[in-house]
Design a protein around this motif. Structure first.
Motif, PDB file in Angstrom:
ATOM      1  N   UNK A   1       0.857  -1.187   0.000  1.00  0.00           N
ATOM      2  CA  UNK A   1       0.000   0.000   0.000  1.00  0.00           C
ATOM      3  C   UNK A   1       0.889   1.232   0.000  1.00  0.00           C
ATOM      4  N   UNK A   2       0.645   2.137  -0.941  1.00  0.00           N
ATOM      5  CA  UNK A   2       1.436   3.362  -1.087  1.00  0.00           C
ATOM      6  C   UNK A   2       0.519   4.558  -0.862  1.00  0.00           C
ATOM      7  N   UNK A   3       0.909   5.426   0.079  1.00  0.00           N
ATOM      8  CA  UNK A   3       0.136   6.633   0.358  1.00  0.00           C
ATOM      9  C   UNK A   3       1.026   7.859   0.206  1.00  0.00           C
ATOM     10  N   UNK A   4       0.543   8.829  -0.544  1.00  0.00           N
ATOM     11  CA  UNK A   4       1.321  10.039  -0.796  1.00  0.00           C
ATOM     12  C   UNK A   4       1.278  10.977   0.401  1.00  0.00           C
ATOM     13  N   UNK A   5       2.382  11.670   0.638  1.00  0.00           N
ATOM     14  CA  UNK A   5       2.441  12.711   1.667  1.00  0.00           C
ATOM     15  C   UNK A   5       2.179  14.046   0.987  1.00  0.00           C
ATOM     16  N   UNK A   6       1.006  14.604   1.209  1.00  0.00           N
ATOM     17  CA  UNK A   6       0.620  15.841   0.537  1.00  0.00           C
ATOM     18  C   UNK A   6       0.947  17.093   1.347  1.00  0.00           C
ATOM     19  N   UNK A   7       1.367  16.914   2.592  1.00  0.00           N
ATOM     20  CA  UNK A   7       1.764  18.043   3.434  1.00  0.00           C
ATOM     21  C   UNK A   7       3.289  18.092   3.486  1.00  0.00           C
ATOM     22  N   UNK A   8       3.849  19.218   3.111  1.00  0.00           N
ATOM     23  CA  UNK A   8       5.312  19.347   3.023  1.00  0.00           C
ATOM     24  C   UNK A   8       5.868  20.086   4.243  1.00  0.00           C
ATOM     25  N   UNK A   9       7.059  19.688   4.692  1.00  0.00           N
ATOM     26  CA  UNK A   9       7.731  20.457   5.742  1.00  0.00           C
ATOM     27  C   UNK A   9       8.031  21.877   5.254  1.00  0.00           C
ATOM     28  N   UNK A  10       8.218  22.775   6.188  1.00  0.00           N
ATOM     29  CA  UNK A  10       8.502  24.158   5.837  1.00  0.00           C
ATOM     30  C   UNK A  10       9.773  24.250   4.992  1.00  0.00           C
ATOM     31  N   UNK A  11       9.683  24.975   3.914  1.00  0.00           N
ATOM     32  CA  UNK A  11      10.830  25.167   3.043  1.00  0.00           C
ATOM     33  C   UNK A  11      10.997  24.104   1.973  1.00  0.00           C
ATOM     34  N   UNK A  12      10.171  23.079   1.971  1.00  0.00           N
ATOM     35  CA  UNK A  12      10.278  22.013   0.971  1.00  0.00           C
ATOM     36  C   UNK A  12       9.161  22.139  -0.049  1.00  0.00           C
ATOM     37  N   UNK A  13       9.503  22.067  -1.298  1.00  0.00           N
ATOM     38  CA  UNK A  13       8.525  22.186  -2.369  1.00  0.00           C
ATOM     39  C   UNK A  13       8.055  20.807  -2.822  1.00  0.00           C
ATOM     40  N   UNK A  14       6.780  20.669  -3.156  1.00  0.00           N
ATOM     41  CA  UNK A  14       6.285  19.367  -3.617  1.00  0.00           C
ATOM     42  C   UNK A  14       6.846  19.008  -4.986  1.00  0.00           C
ATOM     43  N   UNK A  15       6.885  17.714  -5.255  1.00  0.00           N
ATOM     44  CA  UNK A  15       7.358  17.200  -6.535  1.00  0.00           C
ATOM     45  C   UNK A  15       6.328  16.228  -7.103  1.00  0.00           C
ATOM     46  N   UNK A  16       6.436  16.008  -8.396  1.00  0.00           N
ATOM     47  CA  UNK A  16       5.559  15.060  -9.073  1.00  0.00           C
ATOM     48  C   UNK A  16       6.416  13.980  -9.743  1.00  0.00           C
ATOM     49  N   UNK A  17       5.881  12.750  -9.733  1.00  0.00           N
ATOM     50  CA  UNK A  17       6.651  11.620 -10.252  1.00  0.00           C
ATOM     51  C   UNK A  17       5.776  10.776 -11.181  1.00  0.00           C
ATOM     52  N   UNK A  18       6.423  10.209 -12.193  1.00  0.00           N
ATOM     53  CA  UNK A  18       5.807   9.233 -13.086  1.00  0.00           C
ATOM     54  C   UNK A  18       6.767   8.047 -13.206  1.00  0.00           C
ATOM     55  N   UNK A  19       6.379   7.050 -13.976  1.00  0.00           N
ATOM     56  CA  UNK A  19       7.217   5.861 -14.190  1.00  0.00           C
ATOM     57  C   UNK A  19       7.714   5.313 -12.849  1.00  0.00           C
ATOM     58  N   UNK A  20       6.776   5.021 -11.947  1.00  0.00           N
ATOM     59  CA  UNK A  20       7.113   4.572 -10.600  1.00  0.00           C
ATOM     60  C   UNK A  20       7.646   3.146 -10.629  1.00  0.00           C
ATOM     61  N   UNK A  21       8.634   2.903  -9.751  1.00  0.00           N
ATOM     62  CA  UNK A  21       9.288   1.596  -9.685  1.00  0.00           C
ATOM     63  C   UNK A  21       9.499   1.229  -8.222  1.00  0.00           C
ATOM     64  N   UNK A  22       9.225  -0.037  -7.871  1.00  0.00           N
ATOM     65  CA  UNK A  22       9.555  -0.563  -6.550  1.00  0.00           C
ATOM     66  C   UNK A  22      10.779  -1.456  -6.674  1.00  0.00           C
ATOM     67  N   UNK A  23      11.751  -1.236  -5.817  1.00  0.00           N
ATOM     68  CA  UNK A  23      12.945  -2.088  -5.789  1.00  0.00           C
ATOM     69  C   UNK A  23      12.796  -3.094  -4.659  1.00  0.00           C
ATOM     70  N   UNK A  24      12.794  -4.375  -5.024  1.00  0.00           N
ATOM     71  CA  UNK A  24      12.641  -5.475  -4.070  1.00  0.00           C
ATOM     72  C   UNK A  24      13.877  -6.344  -4.194  1.00  0.00           C
ATOM     73  N   UNK A  25      14.773  -6.245  -3.217  1.00  0.00           N
ATOM     74  CA  UNK A  25      16.044  -6.960  -3.344  1.00  0.00           C
ATOM     75  C   UNK A  25      16.815  -6.421  -4.529  1.00  0.00           C
ATOM     76  N   UNK A  26      17.097  -7.285  -5.482  1.00  0.00           N
ATOM     77  CA  UNK A  26      17.803  -6.858  -6.688  1.00  0.00           C
ATOM     78  C   UNK A  26      16.851  -6.610  -7.855  1.00  0.00           C
TER      79      UNK A  26
END
Length: 350
Positions: free
Chosen positions: A181-206
């Motif tokens: 289960x993957x949940x996005x963090x939509x609240x950013x710490x002060x001074x950090x800008x949000x980013x957007x990602x595509x082509x998501x990959x999970x690394x499991x071992x090798x």
């Protein structure tokens, strides 16, 4: 001894021997029972999804149409709202690590369960025996702004939904999905800008496992990735059920339907308390469960029990062909699902 005589004797013995081979008692019932058992054991996702997505309101009374000894008294079920107890398998002990060779990507699963809709990514390991997938994989993706692949910051956004029964780690049988289960963090710490990602990959071992291309993360400051887990399937009562309802219904219509429960086994089935049940139509979710108020009884060997119930088609149900589904939970947590072979009874909404 004359060979021809031996051959004649052998032929006579084969065709008219004094000890014929006994046949199966009631062979049709044996075959039907085997088919039913195999269907019940293939409980996973497609059948459960069709059966457990629900959307019909309940009104009226319940009455039994079965003669003694399997008769239930006429009762009013309209106000008997209840929560079901659904039995699930206890956690399995860890087994050999799952093999991920020839596994290139993860599925996106949307499935309904007794606790509500369940979504997430699923992996079916390449194993012929039960295996265990454990730990938490690393999530990465292509930064939309830079076009570069980078790890996505791991953060915690709180506990997972506790209405869903999960077992950690994911000890799965062949063909059974291990989940993440993957949940996005939509609240950013002060001074950090949000980013957007595509082509998501999970690394499991090798191994690097691609997520479906349509899954992206937009304007996030990290993501919470769960460890691998399994959502255990329902345990089914040794009972079959069918729904008989009008084949044509109107949106907003009240209607009467009958549920027939069959005990296909040569022994009585003790009904220690009356079922909690849920009706479904048109794949719309509802949190309404109703308890049938009756005197505990039993279903005789090879016997049946019929309940006459009332339901209502939601006014906003779209016209067309839909499946009417029915799920019941018994006091020991076992489930009864009607019309498993067809994923429900077909009705046409006009």
């Amino acid at each position: 001894m004359d060979p021809q005589t031996i051959e004649d004797d052998l032929r006579a013995a084969m065709h008219a021997g004094p000890h014929p081979v006994p046949g199966w008692p009631d062979p049709v019932a044996r075959v039907e029972h085997g088919i039913t058992r195999r269907r019940r054991n293939r409980s996973v996702a497609a059948v459960a999804a069709a059966v457990l997505l629900t959307g019909v309101a309940f009104t009226g009374t319940l009455r039994s149409t079965t003669p003694p000894p399997t008769t239930l008294a006429t009762v009013d079920a309209t106000e008997q709202a209840a929560e079901p107890l659904i039995e699930r398998r206890s956690p399995r002990p860890d087994r050999q690590p799952c093999r991920l060779d020839r596994v290139e990507s993860l599925e996106w699963i949307v499935q309904s369960a007794p606790w509500g809709p369940s979504t997430g990514f699923a992996l079916r390991p390449n194993n012929s025996e039960r295996c265990t997938l454990s730990g938490t994989p690393q999530l990465s993706g292509t930064n939309v702004a830079t076009g570069m692949s980078e790890p996505i910051t791991a953060v915690s956004v709180g506990p997972l939904d506790d209405r869903i029964t999960r077992q950690f780690p994911a000890t799965v049988d062949p063909g059974e999905p291990a989940r993440i289960h993957i949940r996005a963090a939509t609240t950013c710490p002060e001074g950090q800008n949000p980013r957007s990602y595509r082509a998501l990959v999970l690394t499991v071992g090798t191994r690097q496992l691609k997520l479906p291309e349509f899954r992206v993360l937009t304007d996030v400051c990290g993501a919470d990735v769960s460890p691998w887990f399994v959502e255990p399937p329902l345990d089914y009562a040794p009972l079959n059920a069918t729904v008989q309802a009008p084949t044509t219904l109107r949106a907003g219509q009240d209607f009467t339907y009958t549920v027939r429960i069959d005990n296909a086994f040569p022994r009585d089935y003790e009904l220690r308390s009356c079922p909690v049940y849920r009706l479904g139509l048109a794949a719309e979710a509802t949190d309404t469960w109703r308890r049938i108020t009756c005197a505990p009884t039993s279903i005789a060997a090879h016997g049946s029990m019929r309940f006459t119930l009332r339901g209502r088609v939601p006014p906003d149900t779209p016209p067309g062909r839909h499946k009417l589904t029915w799920l019941a939970a018994l006091s020991d947590g076992e489930a009864i699902i009607a019309d498993m072979a067809t994923d429900g009874a077909v009705v046409v909404i006009t």
